[in-house]
Design an enzyme around this catalytic site. Structure first.
Site, PDB file in Angstrom:
ATOM      1  N   LEU A 210      38.624  36.608  40.596  1.00 14.14           N
ATOM      2  CA  LEU A 210      39.610  36.565  41.823  1.00 14.14           C
ATOM      3  C   LEU A 210      40.508  37.513  41.904  1.00 14.14           C
ATOM      4  O   LEU A 210      41.088  38.440  40.657  1.00 14.14           O
ATOM      5  CB  LEU A 210      40.556  35.283  41.095  1.00 14.14           C
ATOM      6  N   HIS A 211      41.047  37.573  43.088  1.00  9.62           N
ATOM      7  CA  HIS A 211      41.550  38.882  43.449  1.00  9.62           C
ATOM      8  C   HIS A 211      42.626  39.365  44.312  1.00  9.62           C
ATOM      9  O   HIS A 211      43.600  40.032  44.618  1.00  9.62           O
ATOM     10  CB  HIS A 211      41.050  40.604  43.019  1.00  9.62           C
ATOM     11  N   ARG A 212      41.893  37.984  45.139  1.00  6.20           N
ATOM     12  CA  ARG A 212      42.624  38.043  46.640  1.00  6.20           C
ATOM     13  C   ARG A 212      44.290  37.741  46.894  1.00  6.20           C
ATOM     14  O   ARG A 212      43.573  36.672  46.142  1.00  6.20           O
ATOM     15  CB  ARG A 212      41.652  37.603  47.987  1.00  6.20           C
ATOM     16  N   ASP A 285      36.358  35.021  44.660  1.00  6.24           N
ATOM     17  CA  ASP A 285      36.522  35.648  46.243  1.00  6.24           C
ATOM     18  C   ASP A 285      36.531  37.056  46.676  1.00  6.24           C
ATOM     19  O   ASP A 285      36.893  37.115  47.475  1.00  6.24           O
ATOM     20  CB  ASP A 285      38.571  35.564  46.435  1.00  6.24           C
TER      21      ASP A 285
END
Length: 373
Positions: A210-212, A285
């Site tokens: 997850l990083h968006r 993501d």
């Protein structure tokens, strides 16, 4: 005194970690082909530490960048502006025959703008991707870069057709395939001999990334995702290589790591490929992870409302899921309700060679320089 032939320089611009596997396919294909240009790796600096950049070079068989511009930090406008100025200064004194920019990060846009304003041709590696979300920074960047590029290398036939519908010249557009998959197939044997993190067995875990900004920069959004992840982890332990951005947001928001999660530091290319290739599924993501999962036929649950890689949905390798739908999607995979994915045409180990063929045609008119020895 004699004279020696100087090949025209081809500048390959890397800004962030995901750019490197894309460029690696081209770099190694150029090394295997008869020399007609000299590739130069240029690093703008957007990702610059060992965890997010330097370690990937060795894993991918890439040299240290010949040029490092040292531009990092700041918001989108500041980073883009400073990188554009640095690229302009470089190319005013050292003019390449062509600049290759991969992907859709801010450094990619900056390099493309700087090159074209100096009338240097630009090739966009991974051109034509669209998710339809015009508020996403990456969507803005990829549309802008496509609009000014001279060569457009699309990852599949449908994406190439979209570029033609948008009005790009047929001689500029090539469906070359997915360079991430070219690199993956070449490096997979080296990855599979790597040991898994302690406590993980092949097929007995899932991977989470997850990083968006839409997922992690808002406390309510990130808290909802962590709740869904905790529920999903009841059915399958999840290994989570934690992106620095996400770790920072969790600390700022006072959010704790859910139970059933094995937190991991950012992984090098081969270690992550080893982890992903032996996972039961991945929830992500990341655009690049969607591609890699499709190449490995690992079920991919994409935690976004849209994707710029619809070919992965059409192949059956990927599904879009909401945070609330994640536990049910994991259960569906574990119950055997996920059929094998169909191969995607052009996602093979010849992508670099296709780019080289297009480059050779394009640079054929460029006269080599003569240097006095």
């Amino acid at each position: 005194m004699g004279r020696r032939l100087m090949l025209p320089e081809l500048h390959l611009v890397a800004s962030a970690r995901p750019n490197l596997p894309k460029l690696a396919a081209l770099w190694h294909a150029l090394a295997e082909a008869p020399a007609f240009c000299r590739p130069v790796l240029v690093h703008t600096g957007q990702h610059h530490d060992a965890a997010m950049f330097a370690g990937h070079l060795e894993d991918l068989g890439l040299p240290a960048p010949e040029v490092s511009l040292g531009v990092s930090g700041g918001g989108h406008a500041a980073l883009t502006g400073r990188a554009m100025l640095a690229c302009e200064a470089l190319w005013q004194g050292r003019r390449p025959a062509l600049v290759v920019v991969p992907g859709d990060v801010d450094g990619t846009l900056a390099a493309a703008l700087a090159a074209r304003k100096l009338r240097i041709p630009v090739a966009h590696l991974e051109a034509g991707l669209r998710c339809g979300d015009r508020d996403m920074p990456e969507e803005i960047n990829r549309r802008a870069v496509d609009a000014i590029s001279d060569l457009l290398w699309a990852p599949d036939h449908a994406t190439a057709a979209r570029l033609l519908r948008e009005g790009h010249a047929p001689e500029a557009v090539r469906a070359v395939g997915n360079s991430m998959i070219d690199t993956l197939l070449r490096r997979l044997p080296a990855a599979r001999v790597r040991a898994l993190p302690a406590g993980l067995l092949p097929g007995g875990y899932g991977v989470l990334t997850l990083h968006r900004p839409a997922n992690v920069d808002s406390r309510p959004a990130l808290a909802a995702l962590l709740g869904a992840v905790a529920e999903a982890a009841h059915a399958l332990p999840l290994a989570w290589p934690l992106h620095p951005r996400t770790a920072k947001r969790m600390a700022e928001f006072g959010l704790e790591m859910p139970p059933g999660i094995l937190p991991l530091p950012p992984l090098g290319y081969l270690d992550f490929l080893s982890l992903l290739s032996r996972a039961r599924l991945v929830a992500t993501d990341s655009g690049g992870v969607q591609e890699e999962a499709a190449g490995l036929d690992v079920p991919c649950l994409t935690l976004r409302p849209s994707t710029e890689r619809p070919v992965t949905l059409e192949s059956g390798a990927n599904q879009l899921v909401t945070p609330a739908g994640l536990p049910a999607a994991v259960a569906r995979v574990l119950s055997g309700g996920w059929p094998p994915a169909r191969p995607i045409p052009l996602w093979d180990a010849e992508v670099g060679a296709r780019m080289v063929a297009h480059l050779r045609t394009t640079l054929a008119a460029a006269e080599p320089m003569l240097e006095t020895a």
